[in-house]
Design a protein around this motif. Sequence first.
Motif, PDB file in Angstrom:
ATOM      1  N   PRO A   1       0.831  -1.212   0.000  1.00 13.66           N
ATOM      2  CA  PRO A   1       0.000   0.000   0.000  1.00 13.66           C
ATOM      3  C   PRO A   1       0.861   1.255   0.000  1.00 13.66           C
ATOM      4  O   PRO A   1       1.943   1.281   0.590  1.00 13.66           O
TER       5      PRO A   1
ATOM      6  N   SER B   1      -3.777   1.914   5.301  1.00 15.65           N
ATOM      7  CA  SER B   1      -3.631   0.470   5.421  1.00 15.65           C
ATOM      8  C   SER B   1      -2.974   0.097   6.749  1.00 15.65           C
ATOM      9  O   SER B   1      -3.375  -0.869   7.399  1.00 15.65           O
TER      10      SER B   1
ATOM     11  N   GLN C   1      -5.575   0.553   9.461  1.00 14.13           N
ATOM     12  CA  GLN C   1      -6.518  -0.566   9.473  1.00 14.13           C
ATOM     13  C   GLN C   1      -5.903  -1.797  10.119  1.00 14.13           C
ATOM     14  O   GLN C   1      -6.575  -2.533  10.839  1.00 14.13           O
TER      15      GLN C   1
END
Length: 190
Positions: A108, A113, A116
Motif C-alpha cells: 500500500p 492500510s 486498518q
Amino acid sequence: MMVGLIIKLFFMAFILFFSIFILFISSRHKKELNDLGERKAIFIYLCFISVNCFVGSKVFDYEPLLWISLIGIIGINITLYPIKVLKKSKVVLLIAIVLIVFAALRVPTHPSSFEQYIHSKEGFECLLFFECAKLTTVIAEGDTLSTSVEILPVRESFYDWYLIFGKGYIELEGEQPFRAINFAGFWIEY
C-alpha cells in the motif's frame, strides 16, 4: 460515480477485445505460437487470463485478481520452460522480475492500510492523524458487557513506502509504539 463505472467498463471491454484480437485473430506471432505445439492453447489461455486479470485489478481496484494474474504468469513460464531456445537463467530472471513487480504492486502507498492493520490487531481506531481511540470491552458484575473509549493523542506516526515494502510506525501516549513492515500486502510486526 456512475459515469466513472461506465468508463471503467468500456475500458475493460476494450482491453478484452484487444487481447482477443492479439491472441486469437492477429497473425503476427503465428510462427512462434506454432512452435509451442500442443501447448499453444494453454499458453494463449494463460496469457489472456493474466493480462485481463492484471488490468481488471487495476481498473476496478480489486486485488485478488492480482493473484490470478500471478498464477497465470507462473503457468506461462512453466509452459515455455521446455523450449530449448529459452535458457534456465532467462526463466529464473523472468520469474524473479514478475515476483518483484507483484510484491511492489501489493504494497500500500497510503498510511490508511497501516491504521486498518492496527485497528484489526490492537483495537485502536485512528480516524484523525493526531489522535486515536482505544476501545476496550469490560465484563462487569452480573455478566454485563461495557465498552470504554479512551482518546489517546498521537506522539509520532509515519508511513514510508519503499516500492517493494512499506514501513509503518505509530506511538500513542501511554502505549507501546506499533511498528510493522508491509511486504507484498502482508503486515509483519518487528
